[in-house]
Design an enzyme around this catalytic site. Structure first.
Site, PDB file in Angstrom:
ATOM      1  N   GLU A  42       0.769  -1.209  -0.191  1.00  0.00           N
ATOM      2  CA  GLU A  42       0.008  -0.089  -0.344  1.00  0.00           C
ATOM      3  C   GLU A  42       0.511   1.312  -0.065  1.00  0.00           C
ATOM      4  O   GLU A  42       1.566   1.146   0.976  1.00  0.00           O
ATOM      5  CB  GLU A  42      -0.814  -0.491   1.505  1.00  0.00           C
ATOM      6  CG  GLU A  42      -1.688   1.137   1.148  1.00  0.00           C
ATOM      7  CD  GLU A  42      -2.598   0.658   2.333  1.00  0.00           C
ATOM      8  OE1 GLU A  42      -4.522   0.812   2.062  1.00  0.00           O
ATOM      9  OE2 GLU A  42      -3.046   1.463   3.549  1.00  0.00           O
ATOM     10  N   GLU A  62     -14.397  -5.462   3.215  1.00  0.00           N
ATOM     11  CA  GLU A  62     -13.766  -5.178   4.131  1.00  0.00           C
ATOM     12  C   GLU A  62     -14.380  -5.421   5.797  1.00  0.00           C
ATOM     13  O   GLU A  62     -15.689  -5.201   5.926  1.00  0.00           O
ATOM     14  CB  GLU A  62     -13.042  -4.022   4.837  1.00  0.00           C
ATOM     15  CG  GLU A  62     -12.114  -4.069   5.687  1.00  0.00           C
ATOM     16  CD  GLU A  62     -11.195  -2.622   5.968  1.00  0.00           C
ATOM     17  OE1 GLU A  62     -10.483  -2.638   5.336  1.00  0.00           O
ATOM     18  OE2 GLU A  62     -11.709  -1.876   6.270  1.00  0.00           O
ATOM     19  N   LYS A 117       0.523   4.839   1.033  1.00  0.00           N
ATOM     20  CA  LYS A 117      -0.194   6.120   2.118  1.00  0.00           C
ATOM     21  C   LYS A 117       0.524   7.115   2.983  1.00  0.00           C
ATOM     22  O   LYS A 117       1.647   6.426   2.889  1.00  0.00           O
ATOM     23  CB  LYS A 117      -1.262   4.973   2.913  1.00  0.00           C
ATOM     24  CG  LYS A 117      -0.719   4.301   3.966  1.00  0.00           C
ATOM     25  CD  LYS A 117      -2.334   4.647   5.622  1.00  0.00           C
ATOM     26  CE  LYS A 117      -1.375   3.632   5.855  1.00  0.00           C
ATOM     27  NZ  LYS A 117      -2.834   3.327   7.212  1.00  0.00           N
ATOM     28  N   ASN A 173     -10.223  -6.731   8.766  1.00  0.00           N
ATOM     29  CA  ASN A 173      -9.355  -5.423   8.951  1.00  0.00           C
ATOM     30  C   ASN A 173      -8.770  -5.434  10.527  1.00  0.00           C
ATOM     31  O   ASN A 173      -9.786  -5.227  11.392  1.00  0.00           O
ATOM     32  CB  ASN A 173      -9.608  -4.331   8.655  1.00  0.00           C
ATOM     33  CG  ASN A 173      -8.836  -2.469   8.680  1.00  0.00           C
ATOM     34  OD1 ASN A 173      -7.921  -3.037   9.701  1.00  0.00           O
ATOM     35  ND2 ASN A 173      -9.550  -2.076   8.176  1.00  0.00           N
ATOM     36  N   GLU A 219      -5.291  -7.333   6.881  1.00  0.00           N
ATOM     37  CA  GLU A 219      -4.665  -5.801   6.694  1.00  0.00           C
ATOM     38  C   GLU A 219      -4.761  -5.715   8.211  1.00  0.00           C
ATOM     39  O   GLU A 219      -4.895  -6.172   9.162  1.00  0.00           O
ATOM     40  CB  GLU A 219      -5.961  -5.544   6.221  1.00  0.00           C
ATOM     41  CG  GLU A 219      -6.849  -6.565   4.842  1.00  0.00           C
ATOM     42  CD  GLU A 219      -7.826  -5.211   4.581  1.00  0.00           C
ATOM     43  OE1 GLU A 219      -8.142  -3.538   4.611  1.00  0.00           O
ATOM     44  OE2 GLU A 219      -8.740  -5.501   4.511  1.00  0.00           O
ATOM     45  N   SER A 220      -3.465  -4.574   8.454  1.00  0.00           N
ATOM     46  CA  SER A 220      -2.949  -3.822   9.280  1.00  0.00           C
ATOM     47  C   SER A 220      -2.510  -5.002  10.679  1.00  0.00           C
ATOM     48  O   SER A 220      -2.819  -5.628  10.376  1.00  0.00           O
ATOM     49  CB  SER A 220      -4.280  -3.029  10.175  1.00  0.00           C
ATOM     50  OG  SER A 220      -5.417  -2.120   9.106  1.00  0.00           O
ATOM     51  N   LYS A 273      -8.018   2.871  -2.400  1.00  0.00           N
ATOM     52  CA  LYS A 273      -8.484   2.769  -1.188  1.00  0.00           C
ATOM     53  C   LYS A 273      -9.426   3.685  -0.098  1.00  0.00           C
ATOM     54  O   LYS A 273      -8.584   4.605  -0.357  1.00  0.00           O
ATOM     55  CB  LYS A 273      -7.072   1.853  -0.076  1.00  0.00           C
ATOM     56  CG  LYS A 273      -7.578   1.294   0.999  1.00  0.00           C
ATOM     57  CD  LYS A 273      -6.649   0.941   2.077  1.00  0.00           C
ATOM     58  CE  LYS A 273      -6.795   0.553   3.230  1.00  0.00           C
ATOM     59  NZ  LYS A 273      -6.274  -0.283   4.015  1.00  0.00           N
TER      60      LYS A 273
END
Length: 277
Positions: free
Chosen positions: A58, A177, A60, A198, A228-229, A128
């Site tokens: 990703e 998600e 960001k 997530n 995710e995360s 996203k």
């Protein structure tokens, strides 16, 4: 305890709708639909079905919980050559796909970031953002996205179903998600082909990597699962793969790295579990 309308997610959604109304006034839907569109790259789902645990890397710029993820650039914020360099490093480092966070007020992104990423690589691109309206699906196509994120916690049942159907009809893959069992049920009821679990709770931004482990047993076998995360090591990815996760989405640790490509390769340096005989 947060009250309704006072969570991080609530505040982000309120600003998202405000900014969306402005964009819709500036560029009417008909003009957006008539704009030239980049050729699609590839299916996100197919890219994630490759053997092993795939990585969606990703891009960001910042997050509400962590602040700026890289030193400020002296270049214009969204004409930043660093974006192309990082996306290129992701491609060369073995990413299966690239996620671009386009939300502005809280994450510092924009659709210009998505367009720049499209110019920089041929991998499937995931937009996203906090998508709440079909207009944003049209924006995503016009900016070069191959897939979009739909956050179950951000949408009512009718909104989620309508946006999911519209995105698929437009040729976009959808990462649906979820954060808990109730949201998982809603995603499964959609016949979602890609479900993201997530580990970050968007109500307060706390992270719990065991969330993926707890929800995995509720996912149909044919669904591609993305964790995710909170993922920062090859060992974590190996453990998730052993539980049936097919892909992970990694952003902050790569964005903070002085060599994102090398960091991405290190994340993929685990030993895959042997297939049972």
């Amino acid at each position: 305890m947060s009250t309704p309308g006072d969570t991080v997610l609530d505040r982000i959604l309120a600003r998202t709708r405000q900014d969306l109304r402005r964009r819709m006034r500036e560029v009417p839907l008909e003009r957006l639909q008539d704009a030239p569109r980049p050729a699609p790259a590839a299916s996100l789902r197919e890219a994630l079905l490759a053997p092993g645990v795939s990585v969606i890397a990703e891009f960001k710029r910042r997050s509400p919980s962590a602040g700026a993820l890289r030193p400020p650039s002296t270049a214009e914020p969204h004409a930043d050559p660093v974006l192309g360099e990082i996306v290129g490093a992701y491609r060369d480092g073995g990413a299966a796909a690239v996620s671009v966070l386009t939300e502005g007020p809280n994450f510092g992104g924009s659709l210009d970031d998505l367009r720049a990423a499209r110019s920089a690589c041929e991998l499937p691109l995931l937009r996203k953002d906090f998508i709440v309206d079909r207009y944003q699906l049209e924006e995503s196509l016009a900016a070069g996205a191959d897939a979009v994120l739909l956050i179950v916690a951000a949408l009512g049942p009718g909104e989620l179903g309508s946006l999911h159907s519209a995105a698929r009809a437009m040729g976009l893959d959808v990462l649906v998600e979820v954060h808990d069992l109730e949201e998982m049920g809603r995603a499964v009821a959609l016949d979602a082909e890609i479900i993201g679990i997530n580990n970050r709770d968007l109500r307060d931004f706390s992270v719990d990597l065991s969330r993926t482990e707890r929800l995995m047993s509720h996912v149909p076998r044919e669904v591609v699962v993305v964790s995710e995360s909170g993922i920062v090591s090859a060992e974590q990815i190996q453990r998730l793969g052993e539980q049936g996760v097919q892909a992970v989405l990694v952003g902050e640790s790569l964005m903070r790295s002085t060599d994102p490509g090398a960091s991405l390769r290190a994340l993929q340096s685990f030993t895959p579990a042997e297939d049972p005989l």
